[in-house]
Design a protein around this motif. Structure first.
Motif, mmCIF file in Angstrom:
data_model
loop_
_atom_site.group_PDB
_atom_site.id
_atom_site.type_symbol
_atom_site.label_atom_id
_atom_site.label_comp_id
_atom_site.label_asym_id
_atom_site.label_seq_id
_atom_site.Cartn_x
_atom_site.Cartn_y
_atom_site.Cartn_z
ATOM 1 N N LEU A 55 -4.762 -18.095 113.859
ATOM 2 C CA LEU A 55 -3.767 -17.164 113.354
ATOM 3 C C LEU A 55 -2.817 -17.868 112.392
ATOM 4 N N THR A 56 -2.317 -19.008 112.845
ATOM 5 C CA THR A 56 -1.300 -19.677 112.025
ATOM 6 C C THR A 56 -1.866 -20.112 110.686
ATOM 7 N N SER A 57 -3.091 -20.579 110.711
ATOM 8 C CA SER A 57 -3.670 -21.015 109.442
ATOM 9 C C SER A 57 -3.778 -19.846 108.482
ATOM 10 N N LYS A 60 -0.472 -19.057 107.112
ATOM 11 C CA LYS A 60 -0.086 -20.032 106.084
ATOM 12 C C LYS A 60 -0.705 -19.666 104.728
ATOM 13 N N THR A 61 -1.955 -19.333 104.743
ATOM 14 C CA THR A 61 -2.589 -18.981 103.466
ATOM 15 C C THR A 61 -1.898 -17.774 102.864
ATOM 16 N N ILE A 62 -1.487 -16.844 103.725
ATOM 17 C CA ILE A 62 -0.791 -15.662 103.188
ATOM 18 C C ILE A 62 0.481 -16.099 102.484
ATOM 19 N N ASP A 80 -8.165 -10.566 107.543
ATOM 20 C CA ASP A 80 -8.595 -11.650 108.429
ATOM 21 C C ASP A 80 -7.620 -11.801 109.588
ATOM 22 N N LEU A 81 -6.369 -11.711 109.234
ATOM 23 C CA LEU A 81 -5.336 -11.917 110.225
ATOM 24 C C LEU A 81 -5.426 -10.887 111.345
ATOM 25 N N TYR A 85 -6.222 -11.590 115.158
ATOM 26 C CA TYR A 85 -5.297 -11.181 116.210
ATOM 27 C C TYR A 85 -6.032 -10.356 117.262
ATOM 28 N N GLN A 86 -6.881 -9.518 116.775
ATOM 29 C CA GLN A 86 -7.696 -8.705 117.692
ATOM 30 C C GLN A 86 -8.439 -9.621 118.661
#
Lengths: 907, 434
Positions: A55-57, A60-62, A80-81, A85-86
């Motif tokens: 998730l964090t990665s 970060k890209t966002i 993707d996020l 999360y799902q």
């Protein structure tokens, strides 16, 4: 400080880095604990960490994309996020009681703000590229929609905006700081989780404990602290102390877990106790007879049919429930049976109880793939037998599936009981096979298990009697099939004795029994499967007893080979077994060609073992999953039904040799030669490749050596290679009438060697004397004459007989070089035409065969089949056959023309 | 000789009336006990209405000259029934006369119309005509029976439940009146009917089996029958199938027919295939003869079998007439095969193999050579026959191979052309609609 080791896990991902960063770290200590560390790391990283990192990665890209306002990338990242999360949801709901992690909410909030900002900036929006603006639109909609689910969290988040500044601050950092931020993100939930534990550990760390949500800055701080600390690396002691501390907390954790477990156990125990309490009165019943009876029923209760039935229903209603003690159930039922017998409640009740016992025993084992316990098996056999005895002795008891529960009648004469002995016996039979498969086939266990086969057959026989009295056709067919399946693979020497006239013609043999059972099924069965299996078993049985013609006709008339591909696996296995046996039978009955045709499909694949379900091939590159393997294991044949594979292969190779070697000799220079048996060729070639060929050891080597001898026409050597002591013990002695088979073999070897000899050496002779040939091959002159005549007529040998001198005169005129070339050329052109026709044939659908295909009457196909000699019925072979037929057709035409030419000449 | 006698089996598939000729034939052969045979005949006859024949048999059995009381009674009964039936049919009797003369009445529909108009024809009449025909047949009055059956056949619709019976009856009656031409017609009609009607598989098989047996009678008596029997038994898969499953003994008649049919030599190959396939269920000297000659090339065996064949044929009602032909053709077959294999044969050996005296054999061969059926010369000094065979030269081989090639390619080209034409046609057709 130690708190971070207590929670430990969050910073562990860095710990290796730590070590790199701190080369002056005490090595001994590092080595001492490195293992330990890694272990911890692995455990922790498992689910939660992974998801969060993911998730964090993405977040970060966002962020990065936001900086350059790359809307389309943001859109994909956002998708993707949500997906990630799902994925993380189960972990979240488990570990944090469904509270959405803060960092996620934060990123959502940021994203929303960012989008609003960009959206409001009309000027900037116009400047965006087409693609980006489009993405922006969709992203906005999507985010809006998505955010609705997190409304509450978001609003709560916005109430504490102070954190936002932190984030911004973080963003201001360089890449290093970015990583740290990432780490801190990961850290957040962990701390939250760890919080309740802290008081127990008695590590007073007030600020952290107070701050339930554990804000980022602090966390981040502490992380850096730990980093600096480790880089500082004051002394070993401290290091040790840290480690120690960490360990204690770990232990504490574990203890905690254990405590929890214990509590759980206690709970379950309590629950169990409650269960036991429910059943408590029963448990004691088992121990003594007189005492517990009043407990089974009320002390002074009058035990009559309804009461017993009620009890039975009560016991049976517990069936299938998770907490039911299955063993106890069986015991209880036995108890009930004894009681009912003591009070003479009538046979119907006893039947009902018996049946319940049987189903209870079947229920005992919950996994289908595992065999039942031996004690239960013995019990089952006994109960089954007594049940059937009761049923057979009392014709007024009607037991069937069709009786509804409400219509059961136990009190007066025409009793009606619900239940199906057929299903029970089928299950019993299956269980028996499972038991057998469980044993090592070479141990005594197997033998002792196999002794039960008699009992199983006896039970089947009893059920069969019962159903012959009451059953309908379908039920009879089913039970007949069961009997057939226990009968078909057994050899009955009486059949052959009767055939030879050693026994009177009235003796009842297994073939007669099979005939009777199968014919009933052919006439009465309405499910196709039972009939198919019955036919296959019938053919198998015929083939086993050398009834070659009956077996052959059954195969050809049943048209099984056309649609066996559609059958279920076990039927296909039976089909393969049948084919194997048919091949063996054909071989024994001197039909080498048919033997080859029967076996070729099995052998050409190189895995007859699998095709006959006599064992799994070793795993190659994980061809099958564990699941598949389990299924395949279930399909395996029990050992006593196996067909000897070496025998099978030997018979196949020998018959291939008998066909192939003369063929090779006859078509030595033929461009259009095709091999008859691929497997045989492989064997030949592999032996040719060897630089040094030693004396044959294995069966295959023997056959290859024999083939080589035959190529020179040396029948004596060939026969010696095929029939000798080694081969006898390995192969031939497995036949019932092995001497006859050996004689037959030698005879065939002589004949085929003679043919090979003539083909190979005819160009050396102008004439050969027949008596000397007969002497060479130890055949009667008559036979030699007949063989040569046949070759002449079939135009295989360009020669004619000279009667007065009893010689064969060769007409073979060597073609000149030009002629030979011309012949080759013609062959090639013929190939071309063949190919052309084939192509047209394929495009057209089988145009050439249209006349034949329309008619599928059985006898017709029977003829056709025999012409082509096709047995396998696989599609590939059908095509071959078609070509063969075609070729035959042309040959015929050719011959007709020849004849016409001849008649014209004569006239 | 009884082991090769098929009468017992054949009779299972024949009509009661059709068995009489067979049984009478056997009476003259002394294979079975005469007395027993006659008793059997009597028993069979008693089931029919042929009182005179019964009396005759009784006389032959020397039972009594006098007619027993019950027989007299039965005769009266039969006559009465006959009378009654004839009365019933009387109204349309005249119509049958018209049928016989009137050439214009061939079309059955116009005929039925005319009947209804002129003679007040009803369906019941048809029923009674059928009954009468059957009764007449049972009484042995086949001639009259056929005319009624003919009438029924024309008037009846093929869907009628009695139609099949009428067909069978007609065939039987024609056979018994030795009317082979019409019998053959009826046979074809019946066969078409059986093949087209939708019987269940078993029924169809049964019907065909019967038809096969009845047709043997016709085929061996009709001049065209010898080709037809091969055509029907060997090349109609349905019938070959019926023979293989129900009555492999018919192979004897089929084999005989093939042997005596010189123009159909290529049928031999197919026949031998079938014989080999069925050799485990049925074999007799005739099939074994062919097997010896064409499978094992055992000439000595063939000679012995030929000898046996003669006795078998002599005792078989169906093929007794073909005896001489069979022997002659069988010899020729042996000789032909011999010639194909041999380069040089001594006449004495040949004579031995052919069951002939050397002189006769020489004469026979000379005739063959003169008739140009054989490319050979006799070396009378050594007593040899030298074949004029030439080895197949490479050139010839080449020509042969190429010959078939060109034909095949032509065939293929023709097919492709037809296909493309069809396609073009289709595309043109499809354009028409636009």
């Amino acid at each position: 400080m130690s708190r971070f080791f207590a929670n430990g896990s969050d910073s562990e991902s860095e710990s290796s880095e730590e070590e790199v960063q701190a080369p002056n770290f005490n090595k001994a200590a590092a080595f001492q604990f490195s293992d330990d560390e890694e272990e911890v790391k692995r455990v922790v990283r498992s689910t939660k960490e992974k998801r969060y990192e993911n998730l964090t990665s993405i977040i970060k890209t966002i962020r990065n994309h936001k900086k350059i306002k790359d809307m389309s990338s943001i859109l994909t990242s956002f998708e993707d996020l949500t997906r990630a999360y799902q994925k993380a949801l189960p972990v979240i709901s488990k570990e944090e009681n469904g509270v959405t992690p803060r960092f996620y909410i934060r990123s959502l909030a940021e994203l929303e703000d960012f989008i609003n900002e960009v959206w409001d900036d009309r000027e900037g929006r116009r400047n965006l590229s087409k693609n980006n603006s489009k993405s922006l639109g969709t992203l906005r909609q999507k985010v809006r929609k998505y955010i609705k689910d997190f409304e509450e969290d978001l609003s709560r988040f916005r109430e504490a905006p102070d954190q936002e500044s932190d984030v911004e601050e973080e963003e201001a950092h360089d890449s290093d700081a970015d990583r740290a931020a990432e780490d801190s993100d990961v850290g957040v939930p962990k701390i939250a989780e760890a919080v309740p534990k802290i008081p127990k550990v008695a590590q007073a760390k007030a600020p952290a404990a107070d701050d339930d949500d554990s804000d980022d800055s602090i966390d981040w701080d502490s992380d850096t602290e730990s980093e600096t600390e480790s880089s500082e690396d004051e002394n070993q002691y401290q290091n040790m102390r840290e480690r120690f501390l960490k360990r204690t907390t770990e232990k504490e954790d574990k203890d905690d877990d254990k405590r929890k477990d214990k509590r759980k156990e206690q709970k379950t125990k309590i629950r169990k106790r409650a269960e036991d309490d429910e059943d408590g009165e029963w448990e004691t019943v088992v121990k003594g007879h007189v005492v517990e009876k009043p407990k089974m029923f009320e002390k002074d209760a009058e035990i009559d049919i309804p009461l017993v039935l009620a009890k039975l229903v009560e016991i049976m209603s517990a069936r299938g429930k998770k907490r039911t003690d299955r063993r106890l159930q069986i015991d209880l039922l036995f108890e009930l049976r004894d009681i009912s017998e003591q009070h003479q409640l009538g046979t119907a009740v006893s039947v009902k109880i018996h049946f319940s016992i049987i189903s209870a025993i079947f229920d005992y084992n919950q996994k289908i793939s595992e065999p039942m316990k031996l004690e239960h098996w013995a019990l089952l056999l006994e109960v089954m037998q007594s049940l059937l005895k009761i049923l057979l002795v009392n014709p007024d008891i009607n037991m069937s599936e069709n009786v509804a529960e409400e219509h059961e009648e136990f009190t007066q004469a025409p009793f009606y009981v619900r239940g199906c002995p057929l299903a029970a016996v089928e299950r019993l039979d299956d269980e028996f096979t499972k038991l057998l498969k469980e044993c090592d086939p070479h141990s005594n266990d197997y033998v002792s298990r196999l002794k039960d086969e008699v009992n199983v057959v006896k039970i089947i026989e009893l059920v069969l009697q019962y159903f012959e009295r009451v059953g309908n056709n379908n039920e009879r067919c089913r039970i007949y099939l069961r009997k057939i399946e226990h009968l078909y693979y057994k050899f009955d020497p009486d059949v052959l004795k009767r055939k030879r006239g050693e026994l009177p013609a009235t003796t009842n043999t297994s073939v007669d029994v099979m005939d009777r059972l199968c014919k009933f099924i052919y006439a009465k069965d309405d499910t196709d499967r039972i009939r198919t299996r019955a036919i296959l078993a019938h053919i198998y049985h015929h083939a086993m007893h050398d009834n070659w013609f009956q077996a052959r006709d059954l195969v050809l008339m049943s048209h099984l080979q056309d649609n066996i591909d559609a059958a279920d696996p076990s039927t296909r296995i039976l089909y393969n077994r049948m084919m194997a046996n048919l091949g063996l039978c054909a071989f024994r009955q001197e039909n080498v060609k048919d033997a080859h045709h029967c076996l070729v499909d099995l052998m050409v694949t190189g895995k007859p073992k699998e095709l006959l379900a006599q064992g799994l091939l070793p795993q190659r590159q994980h061809e099958r999953s564990a699941e598949q393997e389990k299924i395949e294991k279930q399909r395996q044949m029990p050992f006593h039904m196996h067909i000897n594979l070496e025998l099978l292969e030997c018979v196949y190779l020998v018959s291939a040799m008998l066909l192939e070697i003369p063929y090779i000799a006859a078509h030595e220079f033929d461009a259009r030669r095709r091999m008859i048996s691929k497997t045989f060729y492989q064997q030949l070639r592999s032996s040719e490749r060897q630089s040094l060929v030693g004396p044959p050891e294995s069966m295959r080597e023997h056959v290859v050596a024999a083939a080589k001898a035959m190529r020179c026409g040396n029948w004596q050597a060939c026969a010696n290679f095929i029939v000798n002591k080694k081969m006898n013990t390995k192969v031939w002695d497995l036949f019932y009438e092995s001497d006859r088979v050996r004689e037959m073999l030698v005879k065939f070897i002589k004949e085929e060697s003679l043919r090979t000899y003539l083909f190979t050496y005819s160009n050396v002779y102008t004439s050969i004397s027949i008596p000397s040939l007969a002497q060479m091959y130890e055949l009667p002159v008559q036979k030699v004459h007949s063989i040569i005549s046949k070759m002449i007529i079939n135009e295989e040998l360009m020669a004619s007989l000279d009667d007065p001198s009893e010689t064969v005169v060769m007409h073979r005129s060597e073609p000149s070089r030009l002629q030979a070339l011309a012949m080759q050329f013609v062959d090639k052109v013929t190939n071309l035409v063949d190919v052309n026709e084939k192509i047209f044939d394929m495009k057209q659908g089988n145009f050439f065969q249209r006349g034949n295909m329309g008619n599928r009457d059985r006898g017709y196909n029977r003829n056709q089949n025999n012409q082509g000699g096709n047995w396998g019925g696989q599609r590939r072979d059908n095509r071959n056959q078609r070509n063969r037929n075609q070729r035959g057709h042309h040959k015929q035409q050719q011959q007709q023309q020849q004849q016409q030419v001849q008649t014209i000449d004569e006239e | 000789m009884a082991q090769f006698d098929l009468t017992r089996i054949n009779c299972q598939y024949l009509d009661r009336h059709l068995t009489f000729p067979l049984l009478e034939f056997l009476c003259g052969k002394e294979i079975y006990n005469q007395q027993e045979l006659l008793e059997y005949i009597l028993e069979t006859v008693n089931k029919t209405n042929m009182i005179d024949y019964t009396m005759d048999t009784r006389k032959r059995l020397n039972l009594s000259q006098e007619m027993p009381e019950e027989l007299v009674q039965r005769k009266a009964e039969v006559l009465a029934t006959l009378k009654q039936l004839q009365n019933e049919v009387a109204p349309i009797m005249k119509a049958t006369d018209i049928l016989k003369n009137g050439e214009s009445m061939k079309d059955s529909k116009t005929f039925v119309n005319a009947l209804q108009k002129d003679y007040n024809f009803k369906v019941e009449h048809l029923e009674s005509a059928y009954k009468l025909a059957k009764y007449l047949y049972e009484c042995g009055n086949y001639q009259e029976s056929t005319s009624y059956l003919y009438f029924c056949l024309i008037v009846m619709s093929p869907n009628d439940k009695n139609y099949l019976n009428v067909l069978w009856g007609k065939l039987a009656a024609e056979i018994l009146t030795l009317n082979w031409n019409t019998a053959l017609e009826d046979l074809t009609r019946l066969r078409d009917y059986i093949d087209s009607a939708n019987f269940s598989t078993i029924q169809a098989l049964q019907q065909r089996t019967w038809l096969i047996h009845w047709s043997v009678l016709v085929f061996f008596n009709h001049p065209k029958g010898r080709d037809l029997i091969i055509e029907m038994f060997l090349y109609k898969p349905l019938y070959l199938n019926a023979i293989q499953t129900m009555c492999p003994h018919i192979m004897r008649y089929l084999a005989t027919a093939v042997v005596i049919n010189r123009t159909r030599r290529n049928a031999l190959k197919d026949l031998i295939k079938v014989i080999q396939q069925e050799s485990y269920t049925y074999r007799d000297p005739i099939t074994e003869f062919l097997e010896c000659l064409y499978v094992n090339f055992d000439f000595e065996g063939a000679r012995l079998k030929l000898h046996e064949c003669q006795t078998v044929i002599l005792n078989d009602f169906f093929i007794v007439a073909c005896l001489n032909e069979f022997v002659e053709d069988a010899r020729l077959m042996i000789f032909e095969t011999f010639c194909r294999i041999h380069q040089c044969i001594t006449i004495s050996m040949l004579a031995d193999k052919l069951n002939m005296k050397p002189n006769e054999a020489e004469c026979w061969i000379v005739n063959l050579i003169r008739n140009a059926r054989l490319n050979a010369k006799i070396d009378s000094k050594l007593g040899h026959v030298v074949m004029g065979t030439q080895p197949l030269s490479p050139y010839q081989q080449l020509v042969e191979k190429i010959d078939s090639l060109s034909m095949r390619s032509e065939h293929l080209a023709g097919l492709i052309e037809r296909k493309s034409k069809q396609k073009n046609q289709e595309s043109i057709d499809s354009w028409k609609y636009y």
